[in-house]
Design a protein around this motif. Structure first.
Motif, short mmCIF file in Angstrom:
data_model
loop_
_atom_site.label_atom_id
_atom_site.label_comp_id
_atom_site.label_asym_id
_atom_site.label_seq_id
_atom_site.Cartn_x
_atom_site.Cartn_y
_atom_site.Cartn_z
N PHE A 364 0.85 -1.19 0.00
CA PHE A 364 0.00 0.00 0.00
C PHE A 364 0.89 1.24 0.00
O PHE A 364 2.12 1.14 -0.01
CB PHE A 364 -0.95 -0.01 1.21
CG PHE A 364 -0.29 -0.45 2.48
CD1 PHE A 364 0.47 0.43 3.24
CD2 PHE A 364 -0.41 -1.76 2.94
CE1 PHE A 364 1.09 0.04 4.41
CE2 PHE A 364 0.21 -2.18 4.10
CZ PHE A 364 0.96 -1.28 4.84
N TYR A 365 0.30 2.40 0.00
CA TYR A 365 1.06 3.64 -0.14
C TYR A 365 1.84 3.95 1.13
O TYR A 365 1.28 4.02 2.22
CB TYR A 365 0.10 4.78 -0.45
CG TYR A 365 0.78 6.11 -0.73
CD1 TYR A 365 1.89 6.18 -1.56
CD2 TYR A 365 0.31 7.28 -0.17
CE1 TYR A 365 2.51 7.39 -1.84
CE2 TYR A 365 0.91 8.50 -0.44
CZ TYR A 365 2.02 8.54 -1.27
OH TYR A 365 2.62 9.74 -1.53
N PRO A 375 -0.23 2.36 -4.82
CA PRO A 375 -1.06 1.15 -4.72
C PRO A 375 -1.97 1.01 -5.94
O PRO A 375 -2.10 1.91 -6.75
CB PRO A 375 -1.88 1.41 -3.46
CG PRO A 375 -2.02 2.90 -3.43
CD PRO A 375 -0.73 3.44 -3.95
N HIS A 377 -5.61 0.98 -7.30
CA HIS A 377 -6.89 1.53 -6.86
C HIS A 377 -8.04 0.90 -7.64
O HIS A 377 -7.94 0.67 -8.85
CB HIS A 377 -6.92 3.05 -7.06
CG HIS A 377 -6.25 3.80 -5.97
ND1 HIS A 377 -5.08 4.50 -6.16
CD2 HIS A 377 -6.56 3.95 -4.66
CE1 HIS A 377 -4.71 5.07 -5.02
NE2 HIS A 377 -5.59 4.73 -4.10
N GLU A 387 -8.34 1.80 -2.27
CA GLU A 387 -7.11 1.03 -2.38
C GLU A 387 -7.44 -0.46 -2.30
O GLU A 387 -8.28 -0.89 -1.51
CB GLU A 387 -6.16 1.45 -1.26
CG GLU A 387 -4.75 0.89 -1.40
CD GLU A 387 -4.60 -0.44 -0.70
OE1 GLU A 387 -4.07 -1.37 -1.32
OE2 GLU A 387 -5.04 -0.54 0.47
#
Length: 433
Positions: A364-365, A375, A377, A387
């Motif tokens: 993830f970010y 990430p 989306h 996400e």
């Protein structure tokens, strides 16, 4: 910015085992494929030493580069065309960047880079911007076009959507190499429903997003990537071959620095071995896998016993064996093994090697962190972006989890030979069991 886009009088196609056909309609793409710098990729294997484990893995960076181009072409022409978020003036820029993204890979790719501390992306940029056939073709589009292409590949371009098509957690590069590598290694792990993923891709200002209805196809893609890394890319036998390959290059480099008299002077390596000379782009482009294998063949007959032995091992596939190893817990055992190897007359610098592999299947970010990753989306029905790991329990289970594996490589045949240091070799075998 509008570029001069010249079309061919008729479409050209390449027959491809993964995508059936690769379609070329643009003059610039056709001319780029014909350059000597791009043709060089035929002589660079896509999977390095993996052919010594999976005998079908003889495919090249040339194959893969055409495949990435074709996937991007299909996304642009079949999915994005006509959508307001996509600027079709970026079409040729995106196609050229996709085709050329691996242009700077050296022989045996990552192993070669580790020995000589190179980054293939630096050489990709040098080829695109230097005095090359590739540069001339790109400049025919516009004078600033080579720089624009180089920026996309280096991920510094302001056109973030274009960058994401070629370099992201769900990009054309990964989609091609997973399927292509699975095909040529004969495994099923890399297979996923690419057709479905392409259909549900949507352009946004900064990246490609996926319609929520395509989430399960993306889950399958991520798990395929996870399996390919641990079953193919990090296979311990391939890693053994790579260990020997790197040790050959290290040994030859050390011998050159020690003024060793090679029976056949390593002309192609001189700028790589010498700390006083810079490696020129011309030097780099001359060194491909056929040249390296030529030297490995003749180095089998060198007087230096380590270089000749390592080359015989690589050429004839007499690889090192391996043992599981935990560097955090077994560092004392490694120190003991080093001492025993020295007593047995076996140089541990070349014959006792810890190799580690690590992969992060999805992240993830994490703003500001090294190798920051955007990430994937999902586009929800109401237009909201979510996400992926917030919607998928499968992806959430592996998000941000890095898996690392360590192996200790050694020549089992040396340890089995009890003509000398019999008791010491027995101690070594006991420690490795």
């Amino acid at each position: 910015m509008t570029y001069m886009v010249e079309k061919l009088s008729e479409e050209k196609v390449f027959k491809d085992p993964v995508h059936r056909y690769v379609h070329v309609r643009d003059r610039a793409i056709w001319d780029l494929v014909g350059t000597k710098e791009f043709q060089r990729l035929r002589r660079i294997k896509q999977l390095g030493t993996t052919f010594l484990t999976f005998h079908g893995a003889e495919h090249s960076r040339f194959n893969h580069s055409l495949g990435v181009y074709e996937i991007v072409r299909r996304i642009i022409d079949d999915v994005f065309d006509g959508r307001p978020e996509w600027d079709n003036r970026d079409r040729l820029l995106t196609l050229c960047a996709a085709l050329l993204h691996d242009l700077g890979h050296g022989p045996f790719s990552h192993a070669f880079e580790k020995v000589f501390d190179f980054d293939h992306e630096d050489f990709t940029r040098a080829i695109i911007l230097g005095d090359t056939e590739v540069n001339k073709v790109l400049k025919n589009v516009s004078p600033e076009f080579p720089e624009k292409v180089a920026e996309v590949i280096a991920k510094t371009s302001e056109k973030k959507l274009v960058v994401s098509l070629i370099s992201s957690q769900i990009d054309a590069d990964r989609m091609d190499y997973l399927q292509r590598d699975a095909y040529f290694t004969g495994v099923s792990y890399g297979q996923f429903d690419m057709e479905r993923i392409l259909r549900v891709m949507r352009p946004r200002e900064e990246q490609v997003v996926i319609k929520k209805s395509g989430m399960h196809a993306v889950e399958d893609y991520i798990m395929s990537r996870y399996q390919m890394y641990w079953q193919v890319y990090f296979h311990p036998v391939s890693r053994s071959a790579e260990v020997i390959l790197t040790k050959i290059l290290h040994r030859a480099k050390q011998l050159y620095k020690d003024n060793y008299a090679f029976k056949h002077e390593p002309q192609h390596f001189i700028s790589f071995f010498s700390e006083t000379e810079n490696v020129t782009l011309e030097d780099y482009l001359k060194l491909d896998e056929a040249v390296i294998m030529f030297y490995f063949q003749i180095w089998q007959n060198e007087a230096d016993p380590i270089l000749s032995d390592l080359c015989r091992r690589f050429v004839n596939r007499n690889l090192f064996k391996y043992a599981e190893f935990d560097p955090a817990k077994e560092y004392k055992k490694l120190a003991e093994l080093n001492g025993l190897f020295l007593k047995a007359g076996i140089d541990p610098d070349y014959y006792l090697v810890v190799d580690s592999s690590s992969d992060l299947p999805y992240d993830f970010y994490r703003p500001g962190e090294e190798e920051e990753r955007l990430p994937i989306h999902l586009l929800m029905k109401n237009g909201e972006l979510r996400e992926l790991s917030r919607e998928s329990e499968i992806v959430d289970a592996i998000s941000g989890k890095r898996r690392t594996d360590h192996k200790l490589y050694y020549p089992a045949d040396f340890l089995a030979d009890e003509s000398n240091a019999k008791d010491i070799k027995k101690q070594i075998r006991t420690l490795l069991e």
